[in-house]
Design a protein around this motif. Structure first.
Motif, mmCIF file in Angstrom:
data_model
loop_
_atom_site.group_PDB
_atom_site.id
_atom_site.type_symbol
_atom_site.label_atom_id
_atom_site.label_comp_id
_atom_site.label_asym_id
_atom_site.label_seq_id
_atom_site.Cartn_x
_atom_site.Cartn_y
_atom_site.Cartn_z
ATOM 1 N N SER A 215 7.782 2.298 -11.812
ATOM 2 C CA SER A 215 7.897 0.798 -12.135
ATOM 3 C C SER A 215 7.036 0.128 -13.222
ATOM 4 O O SER A 215 7.359 -0.557 -14.054
ATOM 5 C CB SER A 215 7.763 -0.017 -10.628
ATOM 6 N N LYS A 216 5.653 0.451 -13.053
ATOM 7 C CA LYS A 216 4.932 0.264 -14.078
ATOM 8 C C LYS A 216 5.235 0.641 -15.563
ATOM 9 O O LYS A 216 5.173 -0.187 -16.473
ATOM 10 C CB LYS A 216 3.288 0.725 -13.944
ATOM 11 N N CYS A 217 5.751 1.736 -15.557
ATOM 12 C CA CYS A 217 6.367 2.470 -16.847
ATOM 13 C C CYS A 217 7.468 1.550 -17.450
ATOM 14 O O CYS A 217 7.462 1.239 -18.609
ATOM 15 C CB CYS A 217 6.741 3.808 -16.766
ATOM 16 N N ARG A 218 8.437 1.041 -16.485
ATOM 17 C CA ARG A 218 9.509 0.400 -16.752
ATOM 18 C C ARG A 218 9.304 -1.123 -17.175
ATOM 19 O O ARG A 218 10.036 -1.595 -18.099
ATOM 20 C CB ARG A 218 10.502 0.574 -15.459
ATOM 21 N N ASP A 219 8.132 -1.565 -16.703
ATOM 22 C CA ASP A 219 7.678 -2.819 -17.198
ATOM 23 C C ASP A 219 6.780 -2.903 -18.587
ATOM 24 O O ASP A 219 6.714 -3.772 -19.062
ATOM 25 C CB ASP A 219 6.660 -3.466 -16.119
ATOM 26 N N LYS A 232 13.853 5.941 -14.334
ATOM 27 C CA LYS A 232 14.579 5.307 -12.987
ATOM 28 C C LYS A 232 15.012 6.355 -12.101
ATOM 29 O O LYS A 232 15.087 6.429 -10.924
ATOM 30 C CB LYS A 232 15.480 4.194 -13.425
ATOM 31 N N THR A 233 15.796 7.553 -12.756
ATOM 32 C CA THR A 233 16.236 8.708 -12.101
ATOM 33 C C THR A 233 15.512 9.518 -11.069
ATOM 34 O O THR A 233 15.860 10.419 -10.202
ATOM 35 C CB THR A 233 17.158 9.631 -13.050
ATOM 36 N N LEU A 234 14.005 9.459 -11.452
ATOM 37 C CA LEU A 234 13.195 10.306 -10.673
ATOM 38 C C LEU A 234 12.787 9.357 -9.322
ATOM 39 O O LEU A 234 11.788 9.976 -8.740
ATOM 40 C CB LEU A 234 12.043 10.564 -11.699
ATOM 41 N N MET A 235 12.850 8.085 -9.344
ATOM 42 C CA MET A 235 12.493 7.494 -8.180
ATOM 43 C C MET A 235 12.907 8.062 -6.819
ATOM 44 O O MET A 235 14.133 8.514 -6.834
ATOM 45 C CB MET A 235 12.763 6.105 -8.321
ATOM 46 N N LYS A 236 12.027 8.225 -5.883
ATOM 47 C CA LYS A 236 12.448 8.640 -4.523
ATOM 48 C C LYS A 236 12.674 7.459 -3.700
ATOM 49 O O LYS A 236 12.561 6.321 -3.897
ATOM 50 C CB LYS A 236 11.272 9.072 -3.881
ATOM 51 N N LYS A 237 13.720 7.648 -2.824
ATOM 52 C CA LYS A 237 13.916 6.704 -1.807
ATOM 53 C C LYS A 237 13.355 6.787 -0.605
ATOM 54 O O LYS A 237 12.870 7.663 -0.172
ATOM 55 C CB LYS A 237 15.655 6.745 -1.468
#
Length: 237
Positions: A215-219, A232-237
């Motif tokens: 999230s921080k990287c995407r911001d 974003k594809t590496l995020m866990k649910k």
């Protein structure tokens, strides 16, 4: 008030308290500072720019006399304490005062205000100290260790041993520690992109830290659009 003193007497300390409190920004800012810092200290909302200016002047005189005598009556005084310690150039002396300082910290802001004078001769001392902090039970001391690594060891030479330390915190539950790890890993991604990408892809850190890091990287404006999409594809649910 003259803040460059060779000796801090009881009178000059009391005069300083009265001088310091004059810079309070008032009740609205006090309420905001209390909320954002989440501290148990009384808040008086002295602007950080003023605190920093005072710390530079005090550091030019007998700063050790000041910080040994000052009573930390409020949150702003603890920040001043930290900023004076940040001006100390000798690693051994600074680490000694950091031990005293971290024992009175109860907020992320007190830790994050610190700076360190890294050079070739003292870097290993700071790395070893950071590693010892991260093993401590005190979450703010753990955060201190992470902040030291973030500010001095995010480079292609040191990053792998930083990752090794971060992996020891894979089961960490404290919010402020985990947020510091995410901050560190975001900075690592910016400065050591390939190694950090591999580290994140292995997903050996907690779900919370992984997702906060991404999230921080995407911001961040320092991360490419392509990398943001892949992360974003590496995020866990």
């Amino acid at each position: 008030m003259n803040l460059v003193l060779n000796e801090w007497t009881d009178e000059s300390i009391n005069n300083f308290y009265n001088y310091f409190i004059q810079f309070s920004k008032g009740s609205d800012d006090i309420e905001f500072e209390k909320k954002i810092s989440n501290t148990f200290y009384d808040c008086v909302a002295i602007p950080y720019s003023i605190i920093d200016s005072m710390s530079k002047k005090i550091a030019k005189g007998n700063y050790s006399d000041f910080i040994n005598k000052i009573e930390l009556k409020n949150f702003s005084l603890t920040i001043l304490f930290g900023k004076i310690i940040s001006k100390i150039k000798n690693a051994d002396e600074q680490i000694n005062y950091l031990e005293k300082y971290i024992s009175v910290c109860d907020s992320w802001a007190q830790v994050d205000t610190l700076n360190f004078s890294f050079n070739i001769s003292n870097k290993q001392k700071y790395f070893d100290y950071a590693a010892s902090c991260i093993k401590d039970k005190n979450p703010f001391k753990k955060r201190l260790g992470i902040i030291i690594l973030l500010k001095g060891f995010i480079n292609n030479i040191d990053i792998n041993r930083v990752f090794d330390i971060i992996l020891t915190l894979s089961n960490e539950s404290d919010y402020y520690v985990n947020m510091a790890i995410a901050w560190l890993l975001c900075e690592a991604f910016v400065k050591c992109r390939d190694k950090t990408m591999s580290f994140l892809k292995n997903k050996k850190i907690s779900t919370f830290v992984l997702n906060k890091t991404i999230s921080k990287c995407r911001d961040s404006k320092r991360v490419s659009t392509e990398d943001k999409s892949y992360l974003k594809t590496l995020m866990k649910k």
